[in-house]
Design a protein around this motif. Structure first.
Motif, PDB file in Angstrom:
ATOM      1  N   VAL A   1       0.843  -1.207   0.000  1.00 28.85           N
ATOM      2  CA  VAL A   1       0.000   0.000   0.000  1.00 28.85           C
ATOM      3  C   VAL A   1       0.874   1.251   0.000  1.00 28.85           C
ATOM      4  CG1 VAL A   1      -1.714   1.316   1.317  1.00 28.85           C
ATOM      5  CG2 VAL A   1      -1.925  -1.161   1.150  1.00 28.85           C
ATOM      6  N   VAL A   2       1.897   1.261   0.853  1.00 32.56           N
ATOM      7  CA  VAL A   2       2.784   2.439   0.951  1.00 32.56           C
ATOM      8  C   VAL A   2       3.478   2.689  -0.391  1.00 32.56           C
ATOM      9  CG1 VAL A   2       4.864   3.340   2.073  1.00 32.56           C
ATOM     10  CG2 VAL A   2       3.113   2.200   3.445  1.00 32.56           C
ATOM     11  N   VAL A   3       4.090   1.623  -0.944  1.00 29.66           N
ATOM     12  CA  VAL A   3       4.871   1.779  -2.183  1.00 29.66           C
ATOM     13  C   VAL A   3       3.964   2.198  -3.357  1.00 29.66           C
ATOM     14  CG1 VAL A   3       6.287   0.546  -3.893  1.00 29.66           C
ATOM     15  CG2 VAL A   3       6.703   0.206  -1.455  1.00 29.66           C
ATOM     16  N   LEU A   4       2.830   1.506  -3.508  1.00 24.42           N
ATOM     17  CA  LEU A   4       1.948   1.812  -4.649  1.00 24.42           C
ATOM     18  C   LEU A   4       1.317   3.203  -4.514  1.00 24.42           C
ATOM     19  CD1 LEU A   4       0.145  -1.533  -5.550  1.00 24.42           C
ATOM     20  CD2 LEU A   4       2.244  -0.586  -6.468  1.00 24.42           C
ATOM     21  N   SER A   5       1.019   3.614  -3.273  1.00 23.32           N
ATOM     22  CA  SER A   5       0.443   4.954  -3.107  1.00 23.32           C
ATOM     23  C   SER A   5       1.480   6.046  -3.390  1.00 23.32           C
ATOM     24  CB  SER A   5      -0.173   5.119  -1.720  1.00 23.32           C
ATOM     25  OG  SER A   5       0.828   4.934  -0.755  1.00 23.32           O
ATOM     26  N   ILE A   6       2.761   5.745  -3.099  1.00 17.94           N
ATOM     27  CA  ILE A   6       3.837   6.698  -3.438  1.00 17.94           C
ATOM     28  C   ILE A   6       3.869   6.891  -4.959  1.00 17.94           C
ATOM     29  CG2 ILE A   6       6.378   6.946  -3.549  1.00 17.94           C
ATOM     30  CD1 ILE A   6       6.424   5.716  -0.690  1.00 17.94           C
ATOM     31  N   PHE A   7       3.672   5.777  -5.688  1.00 18.45           N
ATOM     32  CA  PHE A   7       3.658   5.860  -7.159  1.00 18.45           C
ATOM     33  C   PHE A   7       2.313   6.396  -7.691  1.00 18.45           C
ATOM     34  CE2 PHE A   7       7.224   2.862  -6.679  1.00 18.45           C
ATOM     35  CZ  PHE A   7       8.154   3.496  -7.484  1.00 18.45           C
ATOM     36  N   GLY A   8       1.412   6.678  -6.783  1.00 14.96           N
ATOM     37  CA  GLY A   8       0.141   7.286  -7.162  1.00 14.96           C
ATOM     38  C   GLY A   8      -0.824   6.350  -7.874  1.00 14.96           C
ATOM     39  N   LEU A   9      -0.734   5.062  -7.563  1.00 17.26           N
ATOM     40  CA  LEU A   9      -1.635   4.096  -8.206  1.00 17.26           C
ATOM     41  C   LEU A   9      -3.049   4.223  -7.639  1.00 17.26           C
ATOM     42  CD1 LEU A   9      -0.723   1.770 -10.265  1.00 17.26           C
ATOM     43  CD2 LEU A   9      -1.597   0.295  -8.489  1.00 17.26           C
ATOM     44  N   GLU A  10      -4.025   4.335  -8.512  1.00 17.42           N
ATOM     45  CA  GLU A  10      -5.395   4.602  -8.067  1.00 17.42           C
ATOM     46  C   GLU A  10      -6.361   3.484  -8.454  1.00 17.42           C
ATOM     47  OE1 GLU A  10      -6.676   7.286  -6.291  1.00 17.42           O
ATOM     48  OE2 GLU A  10      -4.649   8.001  -5.925  1.00 17.42           O
ATOM     49  N   THR A  11      -5.851   2.299  -8.770  1.00 19.81           N
ATOM     50  CA  THR A  11      -6.745   1.193  -9.168  1.00 19.81           C
ATOM     51  C   THR A  11      -6.713   0.108  -8.104  1.00 19.81           C
ATOM     52  OG1 THR A  11      -4.889   0.493 -10.530  1.00 19.81           O
ATOM     53  CG2 THR A  11      -6.771   1.461 -11.689  1.00 19.81           C
ATOM     54  N   ILE A  12      -7.886  -0.153  -7.508  1.00 23.66           N
ATOM     55  CA  ILE A  12      -7.973  -1.074  -6.369  1.00 23.66           C
ATOM     56  C   ILE A  12      -7.673  -2.528  -6.781  1.00 23.66           C
ATOM     57  CG2 ILE A  12     -10.478  -1.452  -6.525  1.00 23.66           C
ATOM     58  CD1 ILE A  12      -8.436  -1.092  -3.263  1.00 23.66           C
ATOM     59  N   ASP A  13      -7.998  -2.899  -8.049  1.00 24.27           N
ATOM     60  CA  ASP A  13      -7.775  -4.294  -8.462  1.00 24.27           C
ATOM     61  C   ASP A  13      -6.294  -4.667  -8.456  1.00 24.27           C
ATOM     62  OD1 ASP A  13      -7.774  -2.408 -10.411  1.00 24.27           O
ATOM     63  OD2 ASP A  13      -8.731  -3.615 -11.962  1.00 24.27           O
ATOM     64  N   VAL A  14      -5.422  -3.696  -8.698  1.00 21.29           N
ATOM     65  CA  VAL A  14      -3.970  -3.986  -8.649  1.00 21.29           C
ATOM     66  C   VAL A  14      -3.572  -4.318  -7.206  1.00 21.29           C
ATOM     67  CG1 VAL A  14      -1.660  -3.032  -9.038  1.00 21.29           C
ATOM     68  CG2 VAL A  14      -3.492  -2.517 -10.636  1.00 21.29           C
ATOM     69  N   TYR A  15      -4.090  -3.537  -6.274  1.00 17.64           N
ATOM     70  CA  TYR A  15      -3.808  -3.795  -4.861  1.00 17.64           C
ATOM     71  C   TYR A  15      -4.307  -5.205  -4.479  1.00 17.64           C
ATOM     72  CZ  TYR A  15      -2.825   1.195  -3.967  1.00 17.64           C
ATOM     73  OH  TYR A  15      -2.282   2.450  -3.948  1.00 17.64           O
ATOM     74  N   LEU A  16      -5.555  -5.495  -4.869  1.00 18.53           N
ATOM     75  CA  LEU A  16      -6.160  -6.781  -4.509  1.00 18.53           C
ATOM     76  C   LEU A  16      -5.383  -7.953  -5.119  1.00 18.53           C
ATOM     77  CD1 LEU A  16      -9.971  -5.967  -4.843  1.00 18.53           C
ATOM     78  CD2 LEU A  16      -8.729  -6.421  -2.744  1.00 18.53           C
ATOM     79  N   GLY A  17      -5.009  -7.778  -6.387  1.00 16.46           N
ATOM     80  CA  GLY A  17      -4.244  -8.831  -7.075  1.00 16.46           C
ATOM     81  C   GLY A  17      -2.919  -9.090  -6.375  1.00 16.46           C
ATOM     82  N   LEU A  18      -2.252  -7.994  -5.984  1.00 13.38           N
ATOM     83  CA  LEU A  18      -0.959  -8.151  -5.296  1.00 13.38           C
ATOM     84  C   LEU A  18      -1.136  -8.777  -3.915  1.00 13.38           C
ATOM     85  CD1 LEU A  18       0.941  -4.923  -6.334  1.00 13.38           C
ATOM     86  CD2 LEU A  18       1.665  -7.249  -6.735  1.00 13.38           C
ATOM     87  N   PHE A  19      -2.202  -8.404  -3.214  1.00 15.63           N
ATOM     88  CA  PHE A  19      -2.457  -8.999  -1.886  1.00 15.63           C
ATOM     89  C   PHE A  19      -2.606 -10.522  -2.017  1.00 15.63           C
ATOM     90  CE2 PHE A  19      -4.709  -4.944  -0.048  1.00 15.63           C
ATOM     91  CZ  PHE A  19      -3.479  -4.311   0.013  1.00 15.63           C
ATOM     92  N   ALA A  20      -3.406 -10.948  -3.018  1.00 12.24           N
ATOM     93  CA  ALA A  20      -3.630 -12.387  -3.221  1.00 12.24           C
ATOM     94  C   ALA A  20      -2.316 -13.086  -3.554  1.00 12.24           C
ATOM     95  CB  ALA A  20      -4.647 -12.604  -4.342  1.00 12.24           C
ATOM     96  N   LEU A  21      -1.551 -12.461  -4.439  1.00 15.03           N
ATOM     97  CA  LEU A  21      -0.263 -13.036  -4.847  1.00 15.03           C
ATOM     98  C   LEU A  21       0.682 -13.163  -3.637  1.00 15.03           C
ATOM     99  CD1 LEU A  21       1.108 -13.816  -7.579  1.00 15.03           C
ATOM    100  CD2 LEU A  21       2.234 -11.603  -7.492  1.00 15.03           C
ATOM    101  N   GLU A  22       0.717 -12.113  -2.824  1.00 20.43           N
ATOM    102  CA  GLU A  22       1.595 -12.116  -1.644  1.00 20.43           C
ATOM    103  C   GLU A  22       1.203 -13.223  -0.666  1.00 20.43           C
ATOM    104  OE1 GLU A  22       1.033  -8.126  -0.419  1.00 20.43           O
ATOM    105  OE2 GLU A  22       2.443  -7.349  -1.913  1.00 20.43           O
ATOM    106  N   LEU A  23      -0.113 -13.428  -0.522  1.00 17.65           N
ATOM    107  CA  LEU A  23      -0.571 -14.475   0.388  1.00 17.65           C
ATOM    108  C   LEU A  23      -0.088 -15.851  -0.072  1.00 17.65           C
ATOM    109  CD1 LEU A  23      -2.727 -14.878   2.888  1.00 17.65           C
ATOM    110  CD2 LEU A  23      -3.955 -16.030   1.087  1.00 17.65           C
TER     111      LEU A  23
END
Lengths: 306, 78
Positions: free
Chosen positions: B11-33
């Motif tokens: 969340v910190v890194v992607l928000s620094i890059f100004g990413l505004e699409t929630i599906d990218v966050y969700l996809g990465l969360f699933a992948l990380e798990l």
């Protein structure tokens, strides 16, 4: 001041936590910290979950995606704290009080039958038989190398030769259940493991079972040295040393026994526990095992078959 | 809780890059798990199964977010 054991009536010193005769715990056991830990985990999970939900809703309604993602991350963390909570473990002192009486019974058996020789871990091979220890009455060539067949018979008293003293008892290794749990976790029988991989298998298995970590296994000729840091069973290991000293010196405690049984199976050798050290403050355990290759195995018949 | 630390770092890194699409966050969360489940193995079978259930639920949510985005795209083009 001394009291008497409520189970067997033996005399107990006032500072003893366990009866030295039957191993029963003395008085009330201190309340376990486990329920408290479980309670605080639930509290932390619910708090994280609620906070996450709040932040996610705030992020959604304000249209701030990173805030929404942060909320979802906290929400997921809360779910994981609650849902993936560690399975309930048996409090250490309860495990001790459940196990110790059985070990004390074997101690009494060894004492009354005058079995004083070192226990020999029989390599059970890939037969699926739980690890067994043969304790000979006298040490002869035949009793030093008992037949692996003895492990499969399921008898207590066995005769390995024709001479009067060439007999012994075959008992379940005290660490048999630990080893079977390690086998279950590794998904393969220990007997199929190569010696080079045994250290890793035991290290992973012990860590998953929360028995110990940082296990190191080294072999020099016919001596295998195992050192590890105990994560649990400290109570049981220290009590076995005081309440069942004969059994401990001949067969070892549950952890040493699991290691010895594993080494016996993998190396196809008879194994004896030659030395064991336990550093209680550092939780470090060191076990030195002696190996004797299976050669021309001795005979073996059960007393009942005579 | 390696998963939690990774998710917050994402969340910190992607928000620094100004990413505004929630599906990218969700996809990465699933992948990380899934990745942390594999690298923290061996786990006992119950814990592994539970982690897989959480992972599958996250993937379903991620697929839902992707489908929603596809629907939006279709609506825009039609």
């Amino acid at each position: 001041m001394s009291t008497t054991c409520s189970i067997c009536g033996a005399e107990i010193e006032s500072n003893d936590a366990f009866c030295s005769a039957c191993g029963a715990p003395v008085g009330n056991m201190p309340a376990s910290k486990v329920p408290k830990l479980a309670g605080s985990r639930v509290l932390a999970g619910v708090f994280t979950l609620a906070l996450g939900a709040l932040v996610a809703l705030l992020g959604y309604f304000l249209g701030i995606v990173p805030l929404l993602a942060l909320g979802i991350a906290a929400l997921l963390l809360g779910v994981m704290i609650l849902y993936l909570a560690e399975p309930g473990r048996i409090p250490s002192q309860l495990a001790t009080s459940v196990t110790l009486p059985a070990l004390v019974t074997i101690e009494k058996l060894l004492e009354e039958l005058y079995f004083e020789a070192k226990g020999i871990y029989i390599p059970a091979g890939e037969t699926g038989v739980s690890p067994k220890v043969f304790i000979p009455l006298t040490q002869t060539q035949l009793t030093d190398r008992p037949s692996a067949e003895l492990a499969r018979r399921g008898r207590l008293l066995v005769k390995v030769g024709e001479a009067p003293g060439e007999l012994g008892i075959v008992i379940e290794a005290p660490g048999a259940e630990i080893l079977s749990q390690v086998e279950r976790l590794s998904g393969a029988g220990i007997a199929k493991t190569k010696f080079d991989e045994l250290g890793g298998t035991l290290r992973d298995g012990f860590q998953s079972l929360h028995v110990g970590k940082n296990l190191v296994l080294q072999r020099v000729d016919d001596t295998v040295t195992v050192s590890l840091e105990l994560l649990s069973l400290m109570d049981l290991e220290s009590k076995v040393r005081t309440v069942a000293p004969r059994l401990f010196s001949q067969v070892g405690g549950p952890v040493e026994s699991a290691v010895a049984a594993a080494v016996a199976n993998v190396t196809r050798s008879y194994v004896t526990i030659n030395q064991t050290e336990l550093d209680l403050p550092k939780r470090r355990m060191r076990v030195v095992l002696g190996l004797k290759k299976m050669g021309s195995a001795g005979g073996g018949s059960t007393i009942g078959e005579q | 809780m390696v998963d939690g630390a990774l998710m917050f770092a994402t969340v910190v890194v992607l928000s620094i890059f100004g990413l505004e699409t929630i599906d990218v966050y969700l996809g990465l969360f699933a992948l990380e798990l899934f990745v942390t489940s594999e690298i923290t193995a061996p786990l006992d079978s119950t814990e592994y199964r539970k982690r897989m259930v959480v992972g599958i639920v996250m993937i379903v949510i991620f697929i839902g977010a992707i489908l929603k985005r596809i629907m939006i795209l279709f609506r825009v083009t039609s």
